[in-house]
Write an enzyme that holds these catalytic residues in place. Structure first.
Site, mmCIF file in Angstrom:
data_model
loop_
_atom_site.group_PDB
_atom_site.id
_atom_site.type_symbol
_atom_site.label_atom_id
_atom_site.label_comp_id
_atom_site.label_asym_id
_atom_site.label_seq_id
_atom_site.Cartn_x
_atom_site.Cartn_y
_atom_site.Cartn_z
ATOM 1 C CG ASP A 1 -1.864 1.206 1.204
ATOM 2 O OD1 ASP A 1 -2.332 1.573 0.109
ATOM 3 O OD2 ASP A 1 -2.113 1.805 2.267
ATOM 4 C CB SER A 2 0.209 4.706 -1.072
ATOM 5 O OG SER A 2 -1.025 4.834 -0.389
ATOM 6 C CB CYS B 1 -2.474 1.318 -2.870
ATOM 7 S SG CYS B 1 -2.596 3.052 -3.280
ATOM 8 C CD GLU C 1 -2.463 8.779 6.718
ATOM 9 O OE1 GLU C 1 -1.511 9.531 6.906
ATOM 10 O OE2 GLU C 1 -2.403 7.720 6.066
ATOM 11 C CB CYS D 1 -9.810 5.342 -0.682
ATOM 12 S SG CYS D 1 -8.399 5.998 0.226
ATOM 13 C CG HIS E 1 -6.706 5.940 4.519
ATOM 14 N ND1 HIS E 1 -5.876 5.341 3.611
ATOM 15 C CD2 HIS E 1 -5.903 6.599 5.401
ATOM 16 C CE1 HIS E 1 -4.617 5.629 3.921
ATOM 17 N NE2 HIS E 1 -4.614 6.386 4.998
#
Ligand code: DGL
Length: 290
Positions: free
Chosen positions: A7-8, A70, A154, A186, A188
């Site tokens: 993942d990024s 990702c 985040e 996404c 997140h």
């Protein structure tokens, strides 16, 4: 050999957790490029270069299969990696993404209109729209880029009024258009699952990509014994996961040797995110990608 999850950043830990719940017997290496995250606003060329470096790094550590968790990298880099790079460099290995499995599920459950939310990179690539159209071109697809959601999550702001207000602004067009299915495109966004479902109509089916990707990987390994038989298997699975409710899963014991966590940057902030999103026993190793 192992399964690599890329993942990024650290959002892919949410996907990894679902994969381990479903397939705890394999060895995993998680690689998060958090020194260079977010990828979402970057150019296609840069996203491709970063993703190629990460996949190469995982293959050099004996991964037979890499899952690009990702969405942005799956949208912008995966097709070129699968078609050009892989046959030239690691022809016997495999790279899979998250878009195709989620699309297959969405097409099964959708009635007329599918909403997709994601980073700018994912939305601009139209990867979800294109993949949905390949399976069923009668379904209408409405996309919405939500660039503020990754930084909000985040910072741990998912339960705040600010987050709810921003979500309402992003989701309003999809809600007005009465999408019957919503793809969280996404890594997140599953953290905002309850908030998103709360804003959308109860008739809108919100898809949890982690579970879908885990089911699809299990199915892939059943259909591809030539890959599955190369994977190391652990008789005594070292992970014990206790499930309290649908979205509160805690890793009770530090992970054993069957799972490694690699990141390109390490700080108290990233350690805290890793513990919140994966579990308290998480130990990161800092590596360099180039
Ligand atoms: N992992 C990215 C994705 O799923 C989100 C974070 C980023 O923009 O790098 O699209």
């Amino acid at each position: 050999m192992k399964i690599g999850i890329f993942d990024s950043g650290l959002g892919g830990l949410i996907i990894l957790k679902e994969i381990i719940k479903k397939l705890p017997q394999y060895d995993y290496i998680y690689l998060g490029d958090n020194a260079r995250t977010p990828y979402g606003n970057r150019s296609r060329e840069v996203i491709y270069n970063f993703t190629e470096q990460a996949v190469d790094f995982l293959f050099k550590q004996d991964c037979q299969l890499v899952i690009i968790a990702c969405n942005t990298a799956s949208a912008e880099a995966l097709p070129k990696i699968q078609q050009n790079w892989l046959p030239q460099h690691f022809a016997d290995r495999r790279v899979l993404g998250v878009i195709r499995p989620v699309v297959e599920e969405a097409v099964k459950v959708a009635k007329k209109k599918i909403g997709v939310i994601g980073t700018k990179g994912t939305v601009n690539s139209k990867a979800y729209e294109i993949e949905i159209g390949k399976i069923n071109n009668k379904l209408e697809v409405l996309q919405q880029a939500c660039p503020l959601l990754v930084p909000l999550v985040e910072e741990g702001w998912q339960k705040t009024d600010v987050a709810k207000r921003i979500l309402r602004v992003y989701l309003q067009p999809l809600k007005l258009a009465k999408v019957d299915t919503l793809i969280l495109g996404c890594t997140h966004y599953p953290i905002l699952f309850k908030e998103i479902q709360g804003i959308m109509s109860s008739r809108t089916k919100v898809l949890h990509s982690g579970e879908i990707v885990a089911d699809s990987l299990a199915d892939y390994l059943t259909r591809h014994p030539e890959i599955e038989t190369k994977l190391d298997k652990n008789e005594n699975v070292m992970l014990r996961i206790s499930k309290h409710d649908a979205d509160d899963v805690t890793l009770r014991e530090p992970q054993g040797d069957n799972i490694k966590f690699q990141v390109t940057d390490l700080s108290p902030h990233y350690q805290k995110l890793g513990e919140e999103w994966f579990g308290s026993g998480i130990k990161f190793e800092k590596i360099e990608l180039k």
